[in-house]
Motif scaffolding. Structure first.
Motif, PDB file in Angstrom:
ATOM      1  N   LEU A  86      -5.886  64.499  28.552  1.00 14.53           N
ATOM      2  CA  LEU A  86      -4.521  64.869  28.213  1.00 14.53           C
ATOM      3  C   LEU A  86      -4.390  66.368  27.999  1.00 14.53           C
ATOM      4  N   GLY A 109      -4.162  68.609  31.124  1.00 14.96           N
ATOM      5  CA  GLY A 109      -2.849  68.659  31.772  1.00 14.96           C
ATOM      6  C   GLY A 109      -1.956  69.766  31.252  1.00 14.96           C
ATOM      7  N   TRP A 159       1.044  66.456  33.415  1.00 19.23           N
ATOM      8  CA  TRP A 159       0.690  65.829  32.152  1.00 19.23           C
ATOM      9  C   TRP A 159       1.694  64.738  31.785  1.00 19.23           C
ATOM     10  N   HIS A 210       0.446  61.489  32.928  1.00 20.82           N
ATOM     11  CA  HIS A 210      -0.656  61.019  32.082  1.00 20.82           C
ATOM     12  C   HIS A 210      -0.116  60.340  30.828  1.00 20.82           C
TER      13      HIS A 210
END
Length: 299
Positions: free
Chosen positions: A232, A235, A244, A247
């Motif tokens: 995370l 990103g 991100w 994600h």
């Protein structure tokens, strides 16, 4: 063929079957074992004696996990209804994604342009683009390069081998598809001007579901927390050009799917499970069709 020195060394033969030559060691006791004596472990194989000792030393959380998610749970109405432990759906997704990746390399096909997702494809009256809602999921089949597809498929292979037999093939597929949609929806809402490709949202849904299920079973999820956190954070680092939003969206959807499956894993709750998964898909579609125009109007 083997040398006389090899055949004369008894350590090169199975300790339980002295007449069987082998090149494989038990990862626990490091004794040689033949294929009949090998049991697949998380890393390598272990012998029957070490397997017996491991089972006798299981923690209460591990025993509870075996009761709820083991192969024998099928007769008790658990969600673990897969006939075989082989993750066939995982392999199938990898094969389809790899095939599409090869098509991306063919000049003139423009597979990336046909499959990528941009929220404008949902609003022809605003963007002038044709209405193509299927791009919400087809974006998970195309990638920006060899490293992109390689890392996503590696993560899918690593997690899918454990998660698919636990959930069952069709639940696993539903999780993957909803995660891919969730990633696209998050990009469409949080970054409406961006186009996105890649299976990151779908892969992160596997992380989210595995995290929820593991916590429920009392497993040590520290490693998964760290891995999820690193992915995370990457990103948000400038220069990596990673969405991100996909994600985060995939991870959240995966956690919700994991929660739904946990709460409706009994056989008599199967209808509720299906309805809740459909409701989650409906919420995602409503969000992506309602929120972006509101944001545009606000601007």
């Amino acid at each position: 063929m083997t040398t006389p020195e090899f055949t004369s060394n008894r350590d090169n033969f199975c300790y339980r079957h002295p007449d069987r030559q082998s090149f494989v060691l038990c990862q626990r006791c490091m004794r040689t074992i033949c294929p009949e004596c090998q049991t697949q472990a998380a890393v390598g194989v272990i012998c029957p004696e070490c397997m017996k000792a491991e089972r006798s030393n299981r923690t209460p959380a591990q025993k509870r996990a075996q009761r709820q998610w083991g192969r024998g749970a099928r007769s008790r109405g658990s969600i673990a209804t897969v006939q075989s432990g082989r993750p066939l759906m995982t392999y199938g997704i990898i094969a389809v994604t790899a095939f599409v990746g090869l098509l991306q390399l063919v000049p003139g096909l423009n597979i990336t342009g046909l499959f990528e997702f941009w929220v404008g494809y949902l609003f022809p009256e605003l963007s002038g683009a044709p209405f193509q809602p299927w791009r919400l999921i087809t974006a998970a089949l195309v990638h920006s390069g060899i490293w992109h597809i390689g890392l996503n498929m590696l993560a899918l292979w690593m997690i899918g081998r454990s998660l698919e037999p636990m959930l069952g093939r069709w639940r696993f597929l539903a999780l993957y598809v909803l995660g891919g949609i969730g990633g696209s929806v998050a990009v469409g809402i949080l970054s409406p001007g961006s186009a996105t490709v890649g299976a990151s949202g779908a892969v992160f849904s596997l992380f989210g579901a595995l995290l929820v299920i593991g916590l429920h079973l009392g497993a040590n999820m520290t490693g998964l927390f760290v891995l999820l956190g690193i992915n995370l954070v990457i990103g948000f680092i400038p220069g990596f050009n990673i969405a991100w939003q996909a994600h985060v969206g995939g991870a959240v959807v995966g956690a919700l799917v994991g929660l739904i499956v946990l709460r409706t894993r009994k056989r008599e709750q199967r209808v509720w499970q299906i309805l809740l998964l459909i409701a989650l898909a409906a919420v995602l579609l409503v969000a992506v069709f309602v929120i972006p125009p509101l944001l545009v109007g606000a601007v």
